[in-house]
Design an enzyme around this catalytic site. Sequence first.
Site, PDB file in Angstrom:
ATOM      1  N   LYS A 137      -6.560  15.636   2.252  1.00  0.00           N
ATOM      2  CA  LYS A 137      -6.849  14.396   2.979  1.00  0.00           C
ATOM      3  C   LYS A 137      -8.008  14.619   3.941  1.00  0.00           C
ATOM      4  O   LYS A 137      -8.059  15.648   4.624  1.00  0.00           O
ATOM      5  CB  LYS A 137      -5.589  13.960   3.738  1.00  0.00           C
ATOM      6  N   SER A 192      -1.200   6.118   5.265  1.00  0.00           N
ATOM      7  CA  SER A 192      -2.642   6.267   5.258  1.00  0.00           C
ATOM      8  C   SER A 192      -3.144   7.284   4.230  1.00  0.00           C
ATOM      9  O   SER A 192      -4.325   7.282   3.909  1.00  0.00           O
ATOM     10  CB  SER A 192      -3.142   6.676   6.642  1.00  0.00           C
ATOM     11  N   SER A 246       2.867   8.216   6.647  1.00  0.00           N
ATOM     12  CA  SER A 246       1.666   8.273   5.814  1.00  0.00           C
ATOM     13  C   SER A 246       1.691   9.248   4.645  1.00  0.00           C
ATOM     14  O   SER A 246       0.771   9.228   3.826  1.00  0.00           O
ATOM     15  CB  SER A 246       0.450   8.578   6.677  1.00  0.00           C
TER      16      SER A 246
HETATM   17  N1  GLN Z   1       1.350   3.129   9.179  1.00  0.00           N
HETATM   18  C1  GLN Z   1       1.514   3.883  10.401  1.00  0.00           C
HETATM   19  C2  GLN Z   1       0.372   3.613  11.336  1.00  0.00           C
HETATM   20  O1  GLN Z   1      -0.495   2.861  10.969  1.00  0.00           O
HETATM   21  C3  GLN Z   1       1.647   5.349  10.090  1.00  0.00           C
HETATM   22  C4  GLN Z   1       0.351   5.994   9.779  1.00  0.00           C
HETATM   23  C5  GLN Z   1       0.470   7.490   9.614  1.00  0.00           C
HETATM   24  O2  GLN Z   1       1.551   8.010   9.377  1.00  0.00           O
HETATM   25  N2  GLN Z   1      -0.633   8.159   9.789  1.00  0.00           N
HETATM   26  O3  GLN Z   1       0.323   4.126  12.422  1.00  0.00           O
END
Ligand code: GLN
Length: 484
Positions: A77, A152, A176
Amino acid sequence: MELYDLSIARCRKLLEEREVTSREVTASVLGRIERVEGSVRSFITVNAEEALNDAALKDKEEQSPEKPLLGVPLAVKDIICTKGLRTTCGSRILEGFVPPFDATCVARLRSAGAVIIGKTNLDEFAMGSSTENSGFFPTKNPWDLNRVPGGSSGGSAAAVAAGECIGSLGTDTGGSIRQPASHCGVVGLKPTYGRVSRYGLVAFASSLDQAGPITKDVLDAAILMNVISGHDPKDSTCAPVEVPDFTESLIPGLGGLKVGLPREYFGEGVDPEVAGLVRRAVEMLKDAGAEVKEVSLPHTDYAVAAYYIIAPAEASSNLARYDGVRYGLRVDEDRGLREMYEATRAKGFGAEVKRRIVLGTYALSSGYYDAYYRKASQVRTLVLNDFKEAFKEVDIIAAPVAPTPAFKLGELVDDPLTMYLSDVFTLPGSLAGIPGISIPAGFTSRGLPVGVQILGPHFGEEVILKAAYNVELARGDLGKAPEL
Ligand code: GLN
């Protein structure tokens, strides 16, 4: 079967037996990327030339137990620092940033012999649940190109599902890893907070961020966990706990295991097909010998509100470093310092990142701190206590990962609140710092994959891997692959 379809374990076996070379596997993966990337768009950077050269070098290296990933092409990532390889965090503000060092988890992949095939797309600074907040382009779900891959870590999950890598690393702050794994029909494990070093992970919310594997099966998740876990003096929050051989917990049979189904995770708002598939996976746990009972996590409803104070608050502080001075983009050099800061941040950050910085700064400002940040931290403790109570009664918790399967591109992007609410089942585990895995449970009538989430107590990765492995055994082969 093509070489790009291999799992890590099978790839290693073929490499070990000299049936294939790393160069062949790497070339197969790169060929696949070339063919499908136009529609899926998992990668911000494909490291083609270097990966091929690296693979050729790996083919000459001696096999050894210290190199369990020797010659295996993996994707990372793009919020995890890779030495000499551009790391953008999906943000225009870091478009040209080339880290001078490797994150500890990447260094560990490299010393285990992995070939880094490229850097995958994400919501900008990992803020989002659909990969649509990427500063560059959205990634598509390989199972339905009109839908999001989740986020994400959408690029990492889509790349695994589409055969564009053998396995990958994602990060999980509030879901994410687990949610995109569920939406893309692959396995994703969020480790216990403190299990994997955060050194070199670009910080979003430091008290929540964890890196973890996204893979084709549970065995591969265990193999990557063996490599990336363990104490690191460069991260003071990385716990000095023993790292077991996670592959050893993958044994059939769950006799004596107690599984909790949280009442609050099966109520209103959960798509009936999702609930059905999760219940079917629970039946598989039962058939393997587990005992299933209902538990309650009464503060579940407050987790979204607490998370969306804590995470933006930490982000607003962490993102203060992008000021045009030390990294990446700089706009309007010739004007005053303040104007330069403003112009750089106005241009470099996307809408969601700005929204979080505003929210977070507000929540931390004098006079509001007690009402927001402190209150949210207190709620966090209540959420943690819910899990502590539940784990007195059961060994693991099984639940949906997300209330719905992958939604359509564009469907929620202008409705941040609904997007935030879709994190309702992954945020509580994140706030509590416990490990969770998403494993494919099956498909909806539309052919969209749905995962089941298995949560365990702190440092309980072995038991959740074991349970997930038993679901995988009972489920059998998924029976289809995305048509690309
Ligand atoms: N969807 C959550 C956010 O927008 C989690 C994102 C993540 O785990 N990086 O904060």
